[in-house]
Write an enzyme that holds these catalytic residues in place. Structure first.
Site: not given
Length: 194
Positions: A34, A61, A73, A75, A90, A94, A112-113, A117, A142
């Site tokens: 996995r 993106r 948003a 990190l 943030e 931003e 989640p697969g 995060e 940004e």
């Protein structure tokens, strides 16, 4: 059910995430490889003004090669920084905004697969502009961020029509509308984010 990790191999590491391959024992016998990403984590801000509008940005993106509707948003990449402080940072960096009232709206695993995060979404109210002399200098993608104030009900329509595809933005918009419609009672203290 028990999923024992038989081996754990790091494939790549950078400042935002690492990629690992685990050989995992399956409950029915045998094992399977996995691959997944371990991410530093993120925060997002649903900033709602007194007119019932939400602050949205358009951001390019590279992974999807599109400009998307998103929340302010970023990190969780400052060691020891409380999550709500990261959200406030943030919001200021931003879109040049500050908020006097902060609540935890939702905590989301967007994929989640393949990733651990977790994005913590905060509701920010009592909005004010950051003074000109204290504003952050934005760079790269940004640098092109523009603040768009969108009526919250209009934003819900954008989320449900497919115009908003960013998962955190969609959850944040829908969560804020749900909380607003219940006189903000479903909210949790910002300090409860994990």
């Amino acid at each position: 059910m028990t999923y024992e990790v038989l081996s754990h191999t790091e494939r790549l590491r950078n400042k935002v995430f690492a990629i690992f391959t685990d050989d995992v024992a399956m409950p029915g016998g045998g094992s399977a490889l996995r691959d997944y990403m371990v991410h530093v984590g993120a925060v997002g801000v649903v900033a709602v003004d007194t007119d019932g509008r939400v602050a949205l940005v358009r951001q390019y993106r590279p992974a999807v090669r599109q400009v998307l509707w998103e929340l302010p948003a970023g990190l969780v990449d400052v060691e020891g920084e409380p999550l709500v402080d990261a959200a406030a940072r943030e919001l200021a960096e931003e879109v040049d905004l500050a908020a006097a009232t902060w609540d935890l709206l939702a905590e989301v695993h967007p994929s989640p697969g393949c990733s651990n995060e977790k994005i913590r979404l905060f509701l920010a109210r009592d909005i004010s502009p950051v003074p000109e002399t204290s504003r952050h200098t934005r760079t790269h993608e940004e640098a092109e961020l523009e603040l768009h104030w969108v009526d919250l009900d209009t934003a819900v329509g954008m989320a449900l029509s497919g115009e908003v595809t960013n998962a955190a933005c969609m959850v944040g918009i829908l969560g804020a509308a749900h909380a607003r419609d219940r006189d903000w009672k479903p909210l949790r203290p910002a300090s409860t984010a994990t």
